[in-house]
Design a protein around this motif. Sequence first.
Motif, PDB file in Angstrom:
ATOM      1  N   GLU A  58     -24.682 -24.685  39.128  1.00  0.00           N
ATOM      2  CA  GLU A  58     -25.380 -24.954  37.753  1.00  0.00           C
ATOM      3  C   GLU A  58     -24.348 -25.811  37.249  1.00  0.00           C
ATOM      4  O   GLU A  58     -24.784 -26.487  36.296  1.00  0.00           O
ATOM      5  N   VAL A  59     -23.070 -25.582  37.340  1.00  0.00           N
ATOM      6  CA  VAL A  59     -22.151 -26.405  36.370  1.00  0.00           C
ATOM      7  C   VAL A  59     -22.057 -27.705  37.267  1.00  0.00           C
ATOM      8  O   VAL A  59     -22.077 -28.726  36.312  1.00  0.00           O
ATOM      9  N   ILE A  91     -10.334 -20.468  37.967  1.00  0.00           N
ATOM     10  CA  ILE A  91     -11.374 -19.820  37.609  1.00  0.00           C
ATOM     11  C   ILE A  91     -12.536 -20.541  37.983  1.00  0.00           C
ATOM     12  O   ILE A  91     -12.840 -21.733  37.491  1.00  0.00           O
ATOM     13  N   ARG A  92     -13.125 -19.794  38.597  1.00  0.00           N
ATOM     14  CA  ARG A  92     -14.872 -20.358  38.725  1.00  0.00           C
ATOM     15  C   ARG A  92     -15.390 -20.433  37.585  1.00  0.00           C
ATOM     16  O   ARG A  92     -15.570 -19.273  37.006  1.00  0.00           O
ATOM     17  N   LYS A  93     -16.405 -21.549  37.350  1.00  0.00           N
ATOM     18  CA  LYS A  93     -16.900 -21.691  36.160  1.00  0.00           C
ATOM     19  C   LYS A  93     -18.493 -21.549  36.371  1.00  0.00           C
ATOM     20  O   LYS A  93     -18.971 -22.201  37.450  1.00  0.00           O
ATOM     21  N   SER A  94     -19.062 -20.864  35.725  1.00  0.00           N
ATOM     22  CA  SER A  94     -20.582 -20.710  35.951  1.00  0.00           C
ATOM     23  C   SER A  94     -21.074 -20.794  34.513  1.00  0.00           C
ATOM     24  O   SER A  94     -20.614 -20.984  33.494  1.00  0.00           O
ATOM     25  N   GLY A  95     -22.611 -21.091  34.732  1.00  0.00           N
ATOM     26  CA  GLY A  95     -23.426 -21.072  33.365  1.00  0.00           C
ATOM     27  C   GLY A  95     -23.545 -22.662  32.976  1.00  0.00           C
ATOM     28  O   GLY A  95     -23.052 -23.575  33.624  1.00  0.00           O
ATOM     29  N   ALA A 129     -15.163 -23.019  26.490  1.00  0.00           N
ATOM     30  CA  ALA A 129     -14.927 -21.723  26.913  1.00  0.00           C
ATOM     31  C   ALA A 129     -16.034 -21.242  27.891  1.00  0.00           C
ATOM     32  O   ALA A 129     -17.009 -21.890  27.948  1.00  0.00           O
ATOM     33  N   ALA A 130     -15.521 -20.297  28.801  1.00  0.00           N
ATOM     34  CA  ALA A 130     -16.632 -19.865  29.914  1.00  0.00           C
ATOM     35  C   ALA A 130     -16.474 -18.185  29.515  1.00  0.00           C
ATOM     36  O   ALA A 130     -15.622 -17.813  28.767  1.00  0.00           O
ATOM     37  N   ILE A 131     -17.535 -17.605  29.995  1.00  0.00           N
ATOM     38  CA  ILE A 131     -17.718 -16.141  29.985  1.00  0.00           C
ATOM     39  C   ILE A 131     -17.242 -15.407  31.140  1.00  0.00           C
ATOM     40  O   ILE A 131     -17.378 -15.909  32.484  1.00  0.00           O
ATOM     41  N   TYR A 132     -16.158 -14.552  30.863  1.00  0.00           N
ATOM     42  CA  TYR A 132     -15.622 -13.797  32.130  1.00  0.00           C
ATOM     43  C   TYR A 132     -15.755 -12.393  31.592  1.00  0.00           C
ATOM     44  O   TYR A 132     -15.232 -11.844  30.769  1.00  0.00           O
ATOM     45  N   GLY A 133     -16.665 -11.980  32.541  1.00  0.00           N
ATOM     46  CA  GLY A 133     -16.823 -10.188  32.077  1.00  0.00           C
ATOM     47  C   GLY A 133     -17.589 -10.267  30.712  1.00  0.00           C
ATOM     48  O   GLY A 133     -18.782 -10.974  30.671  1.00  0.00           O
ATOM     49  N   ASN A 178     -31.042 -33.117  23.575  1.00  0.00           N
ATOM     50  CA  ASN A 178     -31.145 -31.888  22.769  1.00  0.00           C
ATOM     51  C   ASN A 178     -30.135 -30.896  22.965  1.00  0.00           C
ATOM     52  O   ASN A 178     -30.136 -30.570  24.408  1.00  0.00           O
ATOM     53  N   VAL A 179     -29.679 -30.364  22.077  1.00  0.00           N
ATOM     54  CA  VAL A 179     -28.625 -29.037  22.521  1.00  0.00           C
ATOM     55  C   VAL A 179     -29.523 -27.899  22.655  1.00  0.00           C
ATOM     56  O   VAL A 179     -30.055 -27.617  21.700  1.00  0.00           O
ATOM     57  N   CYS A 180     -29.508 -27.164  23.549  1.00  0.00           N
ATOM     58  CA  CYS A 180     -30.012 -25.823  23.886  1.00  0.00           C
ATOM     59  C   CYS A 180     -29.206 -24.675  23.813  1.00  0.00           C
ATOM     60  O   CYS A 180     -27.982 -24.630  24.024  1.00  0.00           O
ATOM     61  N   PRO A 181     -29.743 -23.392  23.525  1.00  0.00           N
ATOM     62  CA  PRO A 181     -28.970 -22.237  23.332  1.00  0.00           C
ATOM     63  C   PRO A 181     -28.492 -21.817  24.306  1.00  0.00           C
ATOM     64  O   PRO A 181     -29.227 -21.816  25.452  1.00  0.00           O
ATOM     65  N   ILE A 182     -27.197 -20.998  24.651  1.00  0.00           N
ATOM     66  CA  ILE A 182     -26.740 -20.294  25.598  1.00  0.00           C
ATOM     67  C   ILE A 182     -26.427 -18.941  25.368  1.00  0.00           C
ATOM     68  O   ILE A 182     -25.994 -18.786  24.295  1.00  0.00           O
ATOM     69  N   PRO A 183     -26.261 -18.036  26.479  1.00  0.00           N
ATOM     70  CA  PRO A 183     -25.976 -16.671  26.199  1.00  0.00           C
ATOM     71  C   PRO A 183     -24.571 -16.653  26.058  1.00  0.00           C
ATOM     72  O   PRO A 183     -23.671 -17.637  26.585  1.00  0.00           O
TER      73      PRO A 183
END
Lengths: 512, 364
Positions: free
Chosen positions: A40-41, A73-77, A8-12, A114-119
């Motif tokens: 960044e993706v 949908i533009r994906k970012s993050g 999933a991505a964040i939208y708003g 390693n897996v790192c946290p994301i907002p």
Amino acid sequence: MVSEVQSAAIYGIDGLPIRVEADVSEGMPMFQMVGYLSSEVREARERVSTALRNSGFALPVKRITVNLYPADIRKSGTGFDLPVALAILSATGVIPPDAFWDTFVIGEVNLQGNVCPIPGVLPIVAKAAELQIKRILVPAQNRVEAELLGGIEVIPVESINGAVDYLTGDYEIPPREAQGEAKEASAPDFAEIKGQKLLKRACEIACAGMHNLLMIGPPGAGKSMAAKRLPSILPEMDRKEQMETSKIQSVAGLLTGATALSKRRPFRSPNHTATLQGMAGGGTIPRPGEISLAHNGVLFLDELTEFSPQVLEVLRQPMEDHEITIARANGSYRYPAKFMLVAAMNPCQCGYYPDRNKCRCTRRQLDRFLGKISEPVIDRMDLAVGIKAVAFEELSGESKGESSAAIRRRVEEAQSIQRARYRGEAFRFNSALPAGLIKQYVPLDAAARDYLEEVFFRRNLTARGYHKILKVARTIADLSGKDRIDETCLAEAVCYRGVEKRDWEPEERNRD
Amino acid sequence: MANPYDLWLASVPGIGQRKIASIISACGTARECFYLKEEALRYIPLLREDDMQRIVESRRTWDLERQWEALAKRNVSVIRKGEAGYPSRLLSLFDAPHLLFFRGKLPAEEQRAVAMVGARECTEYGRDMAKRIAGALAAAGVIVISGMARGIDAASHAGAIAGGGETYALLGCGPDICYPRSGRQLYETLVSRFGVLSEFAPGTPPEKGFFPARNRLISALSDAVLVIEARARSGSLITADFALEQGKDVYALPGRITDALSYGTNQLIRQGAYPIVSVEELLTDLKVKGVHAGNAGNTKEPCLRALPATERTVYEALEILPKGLEELLEKTDLSIPALSAALDGLIKKHLAEEGFPGAYRRLY
Ligand SMILES: [Zn+2]
């Protein structure tokens, strides 16, 4: 072979399901990623291939194509790193495809694997739960945040290998560390402010009617001390508000460490050096700004005159619409931004105007100072309160004032009166009462009408000032459970009447 | 009659009244100086090398005819020392202006004149008192002389106008220049009904150094100088010094010793200035009969006793300098609505006023 992983991505401030597809086929060895990706993706390609190698998985010498879908949908993050890595491993046969049924995967990976946290974990988990997905793989460090909601199985993963172990059935979820219901640090309380009767009462009225509040006084008079305590006298947030506020905090990366959704309303105090983006939100990886972080709470602007006009200008639309629209080249998105605006300022450069015994500011200095005041902001301040200069020790002395809890009970009562009165209207609070409905909702008794007429001329009010007094008087009446506005309510409302620029120009006002 | 040469001499940069006086005594007239050989300038006392150069330079470039005609275009009149109509009060000055420029008229010689000066950034108290005193003086037929600055000066002019009397301003720039610019309305009134005077040629912009010189004229044109409010080392004290030098009486409005704006005036009283304790007594001291003296002092006392209890409590807590509501709440121990209503009652009775939202002061 084509594999598919749901992410999933964040939208708003909402999660938006994204499918990650990977295809590994014969052909010239290459690794490409498509699907309307932000930079960044796209960089995930380098991170993922290195991370896979360092996790002991050699990328096959084949043609690897990764597609993120839907394409419009533009994906970012950076949250797609882990799903991309797992999709490739699934396409090369390391993980069986059925392992991803009913599963969401999110997480960033570093070069070691390693897996790192994301907002933004909370809105994604909320979306997954809404879609009745059974489980979600999240970075181990986001586990607490992901478990805030419940209703979905949260699989914390520390590394690509850990994720592979889990998905191939060779992994046990570590029990959650006992976190002993961490209590929220106790909020600052109005009981800690000594004296300042008028200021405290103005705070109470502001909260009861959700009026914006302007505090005028010299530096160090306790303006920010009082502002910080406003959330403590506002009603606690309901479940919907809690979700909204928590989602915003999550997207901004500020929710880490919370063990429960907070009922306490947010308090944000951006510095006057805040940038336009810091205030409004936006950026290449979109983040909510201060006005959205203050959603459902208090936005406090200390040293109002120091803020740049452009930064204050962004407040205008959200104060009407309760949300901010951020327009971008590839479409726009919205962040909620419903806040109570509280601002503090000096009356002049030295802080002592109009006491000419102490204030030596010249007319020109005053004019220059006034030039900095944002008229649109001042116009929206229903209440203004002058603050007396006090020494800090005096301010926070021993003697106990009324507690925030006691004040909050009155505020809650006044708010429920307003909710009942405005049932069926488009607004809930006295502060939002349109000028056209004031006559209907602010009935004056005869004595009050006479009094107001006199006050209007004697205090040289403008139409706007007149309406502000009536709205504030309505709230004062609600606080004491009165239906009609009497003289006492008006007399008190006059004490907090908003200021206008012309108030600083006594010489030009029928003098000399 | 002043002539184009006089105007030239008054316009040479850097040449003040003392040097002009020296030139006139050496050359006889400005015209003589205009045609004097360069070497001969050396023999004029007080002139320095650079003064001489400036004189030579300005003689070369000065357009006698055009400049003279420009005076009329600017509606500026001029009068030369020694000419009939030149204010005789100025003649006692050793550096009386060679030329006096003015718009409007000059103050009448036979009428008594009082200078009123004080701080630009004054208190409400000062502003009020200036207005009232000026009004009472004007009503008693006394001319009020001041400097048109903001604050006390402006209040004095305004008070005199309101009192139906005459008032004149002396400027630290050409009389055709309205300074401060914010005083445009006052300036227009003064020009059209009374007069604006200056020793500086039309077109001369205000300069810091011009104001002390201007102050000596304010006091010279007056029979007494009233200082309403002044901080330590303020320009108004310079006016008072001139007045003492010129043998005029100095009056000062006393204030509380904690008030910065009363420090200067209290200091003057300590040095021997007369304290202004009431308008009536001031008029008596100045030997003028007051028509109506306004209310300074405790003339409101009887009315106070008739006040409702809360209003009286609030009135007693108020001071002449503005006080915030929070402070009044602490002092009176009233509820917020009760305090507000009492303040309103006092405002209605003209016993208090709100200078700035939330800041109240008492009147009288
Ligand atoms: Zn100041």
